[in-house]
Scaffold this motif. Structure first.
Motif, PDB file in Angstrom:
ATOM      1  N   MET A  80       4.094   3.742 -12.999  1.00 16.97           N
ATOM      2  CA  MET A  80       3.581   3.271 -11.722  1.00 16.97           C
ATOM      3  C   MET A  80       4.010   4.210 -10.591  1.00 16.97           C
ATOM      4  O   MET A  80       3.200   4.569  -9.740  1.00 16.97           O
ATOM      5  CB  MET A  80       4.025   1.847 -11.421  1.00 16.97           C
ATOM      6  CG  MET A  80       3.386   1.310 -10.140  1.00 16.97           C
ATOM      7  SD  MET A  80       3.694  -0.421  -9.816  1.00 16.97           S
ATOM      8  CE  MET A  80       2.417  -1.185 -10.802  1.00 16.97           C
ATOM      9  N   THR A  81       5.244   4.642 -10.587  1.00 14.21           N
ATOM     10  CA  THR A  81       5.728   5.522  -9.529  1.00 14.21           C
ATOM     11  C   THR A  81       5.006   6.864  -9.548  1.00 14.21           C
ATOM     12  O   THR A  81       4.563   7.360  -8.501  1.00 14.21           O
ATOM     13  CB  THR A  81       7.251   5.727  -9.658  1.00 14.21           C
ATOM     14  OG1 THR A  81       7.892   4.449  -9.632  1.00 14.21           O
ATOM     15  CG2 THR A  81       7.788   6.590  -8.542  1.00 14.21           C
ATOM     16  N   LEU A  82       4.864   7.457 -10.723  1.00 14.12           N
ATOM     17  CA  LEU A  82       4.188   8.753 -10.819  1.00 14.12           C
ATOM     18  C   LEU A  82       2.710   8.647 -10.472  1.00 14.12           C
ATOM     19  O   LEU A  82       2.160   9.525  -9.796  1.00 14.12           O
ATOM     20  CB  LEU A  82       4.378   9.348 -12.216  1.00 14.12           C
ATOM     21  CG  LEU A  82       5.803   9.783 -12.545  1.00 14.12           C
ATOM     22  CD1 LEU A  82       5.913  10.234 -13.993  1.00 14.12           C
ATOM     23  CD2 LEU A  82       6.260  10.884 -11.608  1.00 14.12           C
ATOM     24  N   VAL A  83       2.054   7.589 -10.911  1.00 18.78           N
ATOM     25  CA  VAL A  83       0.642   7.410 -10.588  1.00 18.78           C
ATOM     26  C   VAL A  83       0.467   7.195  -9.085  1.00 18.78           C
ATOM     27  O   VAL A  83      -0.446   7.761  -8.466  1.00 18.78           O
ATOM     28  CB  VAL A  83       0.030   6.246 -11.407  1.00 18.78           C
ATOM     29  CG1 VAL A  83      -1.295   5.806 -10.837  1.00 18.78           C
ATOM     30  CG2 VAL A  83      -0.134   6.679 -12.857  1.00 18.78           C
ATOM     31  N   PHE A  84       1.344   6.426  -8.469  1.00 21.57           N
ATOM     32  CA  PHE A  84       1.233   6.222  -7.026  1.00 21.57           C
ATOM     33  C   PHE A  84       1.530   7.513  -6.265  1.00 21.57           C
ATOM     34  O   PHE A  84       0.941   7.754  -5.209  1.00 21.57           O
ATOM     35  CB  PHE A  84       2.124   5.090  -6.552  1.00 21.57           C
ATOM     36  CG  PHE A  84       1.559   3.732  -6.857  1.00 21.57           C
ATOM     37  CD1 PHE A  84       0.273   3.575  -7.327  1.00 21.57           C
ATOM     38  CD2 PHE A  84       2.317   2.599  -6.676  1.00 21.57           C
ATOM     39  CE1 PHE A  84      -0.257   2.324  -7.606  1.00 21.57           C
ATOM     40  CE2 PHE A  84       1.801   1.343  -6.942  1.00 21.57           C
ATOM     41  CZ  PHE A  84       0.511   1.209  -7.414  1.00 21.57           C
ATOM     42  N   ALA A  85       2.434   8.344  -6.775  1.00 18.97           N
ATOM     43  CA  ALA A  85       2.682   9.644  -6.141  1.00 18.97           C
ATOM     44  C   ALA A  85       1.423  10.505  -6.212  1.00 18.97           C
ATOM     45  O   ALA A  85       1.031  11.148  -5.224  1.00 18.97           O
ATOM     46  CB  ALA A  85       3.849  10.350  -6.816  1.00 18.97           C
ATOM     47  N   PHE A  86       0.769  10.498  -7.365  1.00 18.86           N
ATOM     48  CA  PHE A  86      -0.475  11.253  -7.518  1.00 18.86           C
ATOM     49  C   PHE A  86      -1.559  10.715  -6.582  1.00 18.86           C
ATOM     50  O   PHE A  86      -2.230  11.479  -5.884  1.00 18.86           O
ATOM     51  CB  PHE A  86      -0.941  11.199  -8.975  1.00 18.86           C
ATOM     52  CG  PHE A  86      -2.285  11.826  -9.197  1.00 18.86           C
ATOM     53  CD1 PHE A  86      -2.427  13.204  -9.170  1.00 18.86           C
ATOM     54  CD2 PHE A  86      -3.407  11.046  -9.428  1.00 18.86           C
ATOM     55  CE1 PHE A  86      -3.661  13.795  -9.363  1.00 18.86           C
ATOM     56  CE2 PHE A  86      -4.651  11.620  -9.616  1.00 18.86           C
ATOM     57  CZ  PHE A  86      -4.785  13.003  -9.587  1.00 18.86           C
ATOM     58  N   VAL A  87      -1.729   9.406  -6.561  1.00 18.67           N
ATOM     59  CA  VAL A  87      -2.745   8.797  -5.697  1.00 18.67           C
ATOM     60  C   VAL A  87      -2.420   9.079  -4.230  1.00 18.67           C
ATOM     61  O   VAL A  87      -3.328   9.357  -3.427  1.00 18.67           O
ATOM     62  CB  VAL A  87      -2.875   7.282  -5.964  1.00 18.67           C
ATOM     63  CG1 VAL A  87      -3.777   6.611  -4.945  1.00 18.67           C
ATOM     64  CG2 VAL A  87      -3.387   7.041  -7.369  1.00 18.67           C
ATOM     65  N   ALA A  88      -1.152   9.042  -3.866  1.00 17.35           N
ATOM     66  CA  ALA A  88      -0.765   9.327  -2.482  1.00 17.35           C
ATOM     67  C   ALA A  88      -1.085  10.770  -2.098  1.00 17.35           C
ATOM     68  O   ALA A  88      -1.368  11.055  -0.938  1.00 17.35           O
ATOM     69  CB  ALA A  88       0.715   9.039  -2.277  1.00 17.35           C
ATOM     70  N   LEU A  89      -1.069  11.659  -3.073  1.00 14.11           N
ATOM     71  CA  LEU A  89      -1.428  13.053  -2.809  1.00 14.11           C
ATOM     72  C   LEU A  89      -2.931  13.241  -2.626  1.00 14.11           C
ATOM     73  O   LEU A  89      -3.370  14.005  -1.772  1.00 14.11           O
ATOM     74  CB  LEU A  89      -0.946  13.959  -3.947  1.00 14.11           C
ATOM     75  CG  LEU A  89       0.529  14.293  -3.977  1.00 14.11           C
ATOM     76  CD1 LEU A  89       0.888  15.026  -5.266  1.00 14.11           C
ATOM     77  CD2 LEU A  89       0.905  15.140  -2.770  1.00 14.11           C
ATOM     78  N   VAL A  90      -3.733  12.560  -3.446  1.00 12.12           N
ATOM     79  CA  VAL A  90      -5.181  12.810  -3.443  1.00 12.12           C
ATOM     80  C   VAL A  90      -5.984  11.790  -2.636  1.00 12.12           C
ATOM     81  O   VAL A  90      -7.072  12.106  -2.165  1.00 12.12           O
ATOM     82  CB  VAL A  90      -5.743  12.912  -4.881  1.00 12.12           C
ATOM     83  CG1 VAL A  90      -5.105  14.076  -5.621  1.00 12.12           C
ATOM     84  CG2 VAL A  90      -5.570  11.634  -5.659  1.00 12.12           C
ATOM     85  N   ALA A  91      -5.488  10.582  -2.489  1.00 11.93           N
ATOM     86  CA  ALA A  91      -6.219   9.534  -1.756  1.00 11.93           C
ATOM     87  C   ALA A  91      -5.233   8.545  -1.154  1.00 11.93           C
ATOM     88  O   ALA A  91      -5.174   7.384  -1.560  1.00 11.93           O
ATOM     89  CB  ALA A  91      -7.200   8.828  -2.680  1.00 11.93           C
ATOM     90  N   ARG A  92      -4.455   9.013  -0.221  1.00 17.09           N
ATOM     91  CA  ARG A  92      -3.354   8.214   0.339  1.00 17.09           C
ATOM     92  C   ARG A  92      -3.813   6.845   0.821  1.00 17.09           C
ATOM     93  O   ARG A  92      -3.103   5.855   0.691  1.00 17.09           O
ATOM     94  CB  ARG A  92      -2.687   8.986   1.466  1.00 17.09           C
ATOM     95  CG  ARG A  92      -1.398   8.341   1.916  1.00 17.09           C
ATOM     96  CD  ARG A  92      -0.491   9.302   2.588  1.00 17.09           C
ATOM     97  NE  ARG A  92      -0.180  10.385   1.663  1.00 17.09           N
ATOM     98  CZ  ARG A  92       0.420  11.503   2.018  1.00 17.09           C
ATOM     99  NH1 ARG A  92       0.787  11.681   3.258  1.00 17.09           N
ATOM    100  NH2 ARG A  92       0.677  12.433   1.140  1.00 17.09           N
ATOM    101  N   SER A  93      -4.998   6.759   1.376  1.00 15.67           N
ATOM    102  CA  SER A  93      -5.469   5.476   1.919  1.00 15.67           C
ATOM    103  C   SER A  93      -5.684   4.420   0.834  1.00 15.67           C
ATOM    104  O   SER A  93      -5.811   3.238   1.136  1.00 15.67           O
ATOM    105  CB  SER A  93      -6.762   5.676   2.702  1.00 15.67           C
ATOM    106  OG  SER A  93      -7.780   6.152   1.845  1.00 15.67           O
ATOM    107  N   ALA A  94      -5.693   4.822  -0.430  1.00 12.39           N
ATOM    108  CA  ALA A  94      -5.858   3.860  -1.523  1.00 12.39           C
ATOM    109  C   ALA A  94      -4.585   3.055  -1.764  1.00 12.39           C
ATOM    110  O   ALA A  94      -4.642   1.958  -2.324  1.00 12.39           O
ATOM    111  CB  ALA A  94      -6.272   4.567  -2.807  1.00 12.39           C
ATOM    112  N   VAL A  95      -3.439   3.591  -1.349  1.00 15.83           N
ATOM    113  CA  VAL A  95      -2.171   2.883  -1.590  1.00 15.83           C
ATOM    114  C   VAL A  95      -1.380   2.590  -0.315  1.00 15.83           C
ATOM    115  O   VAL A  95      -0.448   1.800  -0.356  1.00 15.83           O
ATOM    116  CB  VAL A  95      -1.253   3.651  -2.582  1.00 15.83           C
ATOM    117  CG1 VAL A  95      -1.839   3.654  -3.961  1.00 15.83           C
ATOM    118  CG2 VAL A  95      -0.946   5.045  -2.104  1.00 15.83           C
ATOM    119  N   ALA A  96      -1.740   3.261   0.798  1.00 16.86           N
ATOM    120  CA  ALA A  96      -0.961   3.081   2.024  1.00 16.86           C
ATOM    121  C   ALA A  96      -1.794   3.523   3.225  1.00 16.86           C
ATOM    122  O   ALA A  96      -2.939   3.943   3.078  1.00 16.86           O
ATOM    123  CB  ALA A  96       0.329   3.899   1.942  1.00 16.86           C
TER     124      ALA A  96
END
Length: 148
Positions: free
Chosen positions: A75-91
């Motif tokens: 979960m942490t690594l996937v959220f780091a990846f998502v935060a890099l490519v589509a930050r608005s999807a998680v925050a």
């Protein structure tokens, strides 16, 4: 010797393959959710919980440690990846990378807790069940030798 074990009760897959499958399926769930909703929703949470349990069911016993550590790392690594490519999807898009990861994990913390608890519970149940079967086989072997 019939243990009457269903195929889903005893995993046979090597740990590295199970980890790769977990990463691929988690990223697939993220992709579907972001494409359909623009952010991570309950769909991702449910997929994550089911995935955590499924991976614990697939892995072979000698690789339990890999899957036992997988849900929080995944979960942490996937959220780091998502935060890099589509930050608005998680925050919030203005958040820093670290802030976005923490926000994502906190927002989906119930799914992380449930997935991790189910995963560890299933692995513990398998250890208990397999150790009981091992003790029974050992006793059977010992009693068979002493009787004959």
């Amino acid at each position: 010797m019939d243990h009457a074990a269903a195929s889903w009760e005893v995993g046979h897959e090597p740990g590295p393959q199970v980890v790769s499958l977990g990463v691929a399926l988690t990223l697939t769930a993220v992709s579907i959710d972001v494409l359909l909703a623009g952010r991570l929703t309950l769909f991702f949470d449910l997929c994550f919980v089911a995935l955590s349990l499924g991976l614990a069911a697939l892995v072979r016993r000698r690789d339990f440690y890999m899957v036992a550590l997988l849900p929080p790392l995944l979960m942490t690594l996937v959220f780091a990846f998502v935060a890099l490519v589509a930050r608005s999807a998680v925050a919030d898009p203005r958040d820093s990378l670290l802030q976005a990861v923490i926000s994502g994990v906190a927002t989906h913390g119930v799914a992380l807790f449930a997935g991790y608890a189910l995963s560890l519970g299933w692995l513990g149940w398998r250890l208990h069940r397999e150790s009981e079967a091992g003790v029974a086989a050992e006793l059977e072997r010992e009693l068979g030798q002493s009787a004959g």
